[in-house]
Design a protein around this motif. Sequence first.
Motif, short mmCIF file in Angstrom:
data_model
loop_
_atom_site.label_atom_id
_atom_site.label_comp_id
_atom_site.label_asym_id
_atom_site.label_seq_id
_atom_site.Cartn_x
_atom_site.Cartn_y
_atom_site.Cartn_z
N UNK A 656 22.49 5.51 4.56
CA UNK A 656 21.04 5.68 4.71
C UNK A 656 20.66 7.15 4.62
N UNK A 657 21.44 8.01 5.27
CA UNK A 657 21.14 9.45 5.23
C UNK A 657 21.23 9.97 3.80
N UNK A 658 22.22 9.48 3.05
CA UNK A 658 22.35 9.90 1.65
C UNK A 658 21.13 9.48 0.84
N UNK A 659 20.63 8.24 1.12
CA UNK A 659 19.43 7.78 0.42
C UNK A 659 18.23 8.66 0.76
N UNK A 670 16.30 13.69 9.82
CA UNK A 670 16.45 14.35 11.12
C UNK A 670 16.42 13.31 12.26
N UNK A 671 15.55 12.30 12.12
CA UNK A 671 15.44 11.26 13.14
C UNK A 671 16.73 10.44 13.23
N UNK A 672 17.31 10.14 12.08
CA UNK A 672 18.54 9.35 12.11
C UNK A 672 19.68 10.18 12.70
N UNK A 673 19.70 11.48 12.42
CA UNK A 673 20.70 12.34 13.07
C UNK A 673 20.59 12.22 14.59
N UNK A 674 19.37 12.30 15.09
CA UNK A 674 19.17 12.14 16.52
C UNK A 674 19.62 10.78 17.00
N UNK A 706 29.75 5.75 16.23
CA UNK A 706 28.54 6.01 15.45
C UNK A 706 28.21 7.50 15.42
N UNK A 707 29.04 8.31 16.03
CA UNK A 707 28.76 9.75 16.06
C UNK A 707 28.78 10.31 14.64
N UNK A 708 27.91 11.26 14.35
CA UNK A 708 27.89 11.85 13.01
C UNK A 708 29.18 12.59 12.71
N UNK A 709 29.50 12.71 11.43
CA UNK A 709 30.67 13.46 11.01
C UNK A 709 30.24 14.53 10.00
N UNK A 710 31.19 15.13 9.33
CA UNK A 710 30.88 16.20 8.40
C UNK A 710 30.04 15.70 7.22
N UNK A 711 30.22 14.42 6.86
CA UNK A 711 29.41 13.86 5.76
C UNK A 711 27.95 13.74 6.19
N UNK A 712 27.75 13.24 7.42
CA UNK A 712 26.38 13.15 7.94
C UNK A 712 25.75 14.53 7.99
N UNK A 713 26.49 15.48 8.52
CA UNK A 713 25.98 16.84 8.67
C UNK A 713 25.59 17.43 7.31
N UNK A 714 26.45 17.23 6.30
CA UNK A 714 26.17 17.79 4.98
C UNK A 714 24.88 17.25 4.40
N UNK A 716 22.30 15.71 6.02
CA UNK A 716 21.12 16.05 6.82
C UNK A 716 20.74 17.52 6.60
N UNK A 717 21.73 18.41 6.62
CA UNK A 717 21.44 19.84 6.40
C UNK A 717 20.85 20.05 5.00
N UNK A 718 21.44 19.36 4.00
CA UNK A 718 20.93 19.50 2.63
C UNK A 718 19.49 19.03 2.52
N UNK A 719 19.19 17.92 3.22
CA UNK A 719 17.82 17.39 3.17
C UNK A 719 16.84 18.36 3.83
N UNK A 720 17.20 18.88 4.98
CA UNK A 720 16.32 19.81 5.68
C UNK A 720 16.18 21.12 4.91
#
Length: 891
Positions: A656-659, A670-674, A706-714, A716-720
Amino acid sequence: NSSRRNRASPQNRRNDGGGSGRSGRSNSSTAASSKRIPRSSREARQPPARETKKEEQEAFRAKLQEMHNKSARGEELSQSYCDETLGLCVATDEWDSVLEVLAVMKTQGLSQTKSSYRACLEQCSKANNGASAGEILVAMKQAGIEPDLDDIALAVKTMCRSGSWRRARSLLLETVAKASVEGSVTDGSSGETAGVAGNDEDDNSIADTEPSDKADSNTTMSIEAYNAVISGMKGERMWKDALQFLSLMEKGHAGANNNLEKMRKEDKTAVVSSNPHPQPTLVTYNHALEACVSSAEAEQAVRLLMSMRDKGMEPSPHTFELVVRGLLKRSQWRRALQVLDLMEEWGVPQSTRIFNTVISACTKAREVGQAMDLLKKMRSANIKPDVVTYNAILSACASTGRWKDALRLLQQCQREPGVSPDIITYTNAMRACARARKYKDALELLEVLQDLGLKPDVYCYTAAIDACAKGRMWRKALELLSEMKDRGVAPNEVTYSVAITACGNGGQWRHAMNLLNQMREKGLKINVITYSSTISALAKGARRVRDDSTDGTAGDELWVKALDLLDQMKKEGVEPDAYSYSGAISACASAGRWEEALDLLATMKKGGPKTRPNKITYTAAISACGRAGEYEHALRLFEDMRNDGIAADRISYNAVVSALRVGQQAEKAYEIWGEMCGRKGSRNVTSRKNKGASKPIASATSDPRLSPDIITLTDVIATLERSEGAENRQRMDEVFNEAVERGIILPADSLDSTWEVDLSGMSIPVAHAACRYIVQRALREVKGGRPCEDLLLITGVGKGQQQQAHHDDSDLDREENNLSAAEEDEGNGPTVDLSPPLGLKGRGSTSLREYVRQVLRDDHDPQLYSTIPPLSQGTVKVSGKVFQQWADAQT
């Protein structure tokens, strides 16, 4: 004598194949011995319990012809010879030949005696012809010859073996009830049969599986007859009848027959035995236990076993084995362990066989620990394990991937005196290594067993190829497949399936398709697993084609092939399952065919339970939508997944974050990261169905899975980073700070320090956020009174030709292949395809080093200037003096 013989001859049998206690045909029908039985009577007769073999009929005809020939030559025929021939007539249902035999006997001056009827009963017993045995008893009574207990016992056993245990039970109880009134049953020594009793053959000559534990045949019914009745009950799973019959024997109930009370009233002087039934033996109890076991009434069997000692009956090892097998048929391995303990407590000798039985049950339940404990118990009881013992435990290790235990057991088996590991032992050890992805160990075992002279079979090769599949060694897998063909070992369906999986894991879709065609050419059945493996190979090949322009395959070719395979499955009557559809959806996702992916998902929902979408399916469909920029469809699928009761995991969230990254939806990312970090109250996203309305994706969770990992971080940071505005910069800093706290990035146990940090493994957007974090952390140190040092950021000197690593699909690979993230990402850190932020153009060809220098200048006020040390071209340096001046300028 002639009149009596004609009345008692076997042709005067009942038309319904009746049992004792019922009247036969009228005596008027037997006026002359030459009168043949009417055809209607012969056709109305019930067929025997067992079809007469052709060989038996031929043997009878030969015997009958021999008899005629001897009689024609004037040879004298003995009574026993004629009785045997007469018995063969009855046993083989050659009733029309009975008159021929009687005629020959008449010419020899012989007649039917008690021995003649006994011979008929014996031949019926050998042929398991219970119906004819019952008719012989009727004929005896019609001839005025009362069957003795041995005759009736023989008929009862024959009826039981032919499946007529109910008739046998009635006959037995009727006889015993009558005996209890009269005191005994005549044994054939009455005036009518005087002089012929000596012709009776001993009952021990009759083949029977029961032990010779019967009582005196002249006064008590044989225990073998009772055992035969209970044995017949176990064949039809009549456990209640068996236990009732056993109870009747135990109690010695004189009123077993409904007519007993009537007999007492009619003859008050009759002597009634207080215990007309024989005492049950161990064989009797074992038959009753088998009746319970065959009826899946294992607990009843346990109760009966527990009661045997109180009744003075010591169970044997075989008795315990019966109960244990019954429990294990119901998967009650814990109860079986209790019975095994009871066996030890009662001092009943335990054997390797019963331990192997319980160990096998534990291994089927994947209770490896219990199986290991039983092996230790065997050794402490001086019961020697055999190769079957080790193979059973190794099988459990193979099913659970306990490769260390498997190798340890293999070594123990090799050292065990008198035990040699066989091909099954090594195969199970290889399977354990393969399941644990210790493919090198598995292949080493293959070499060891070949060095020992053992010849690998199809199961051994299949385990080795499966290990290659787990290790992504597709070349070795094909090499082994070729080797087994050269050695004359024919691959089976499973072999081809794991070989196809090996090719798929290596991205070799062409080889996978070739193997599938080979199966079709060889006429092997292609099941759903094999098809799914091939479709998965196409899906992984599609990702490789997408990422590698030098592959030479059209980007939209493989998803078409995947859909063609789905159609082929349906044509061949193989129903695709969720994994088949998931692979096809993943292939569509790689080609950007999101609409086709949604169509497949809709088809799955219309199917049965086997095609119900699972987590992999939804994640693949979300990725398909996300790759095409259809983030709203991706969010809706995420909601559908949760509404279907499928719990989202990290991989689903990352899809979902990638989408959202592709759709440039910074706020929702950002909301999904939270959401993944467990923060409550701020996770609202807008669905396509109801634009403008906020709908929570899911409740906040602190589940570590369900904790974020480096893929999630990448992502989310790219989107922001792509989004404009100070608020998004602040969110980017906040996300990175949380990532550091969670140990996702810049872990505390690394070699990094406050003033020296390695950025070389980071993607461009993560390096951007890292620079901002590192500068602020150093600033806090200086403000806290720490001395200012040179700030060194290690970047390397290579060009940053960094593109999106498509980690959403890598996640799918991990889910499908059950790989750990560490194995999947080893040496291949995620990178991202980004547009230049901060007005910096052409970043795709900019080195990370120059980009970091640009961030230090443009993201800070006043600007932070850096240099490149002459002897360290891959490092960006901010001198302590420059940093101190910058820090002093901060308000």
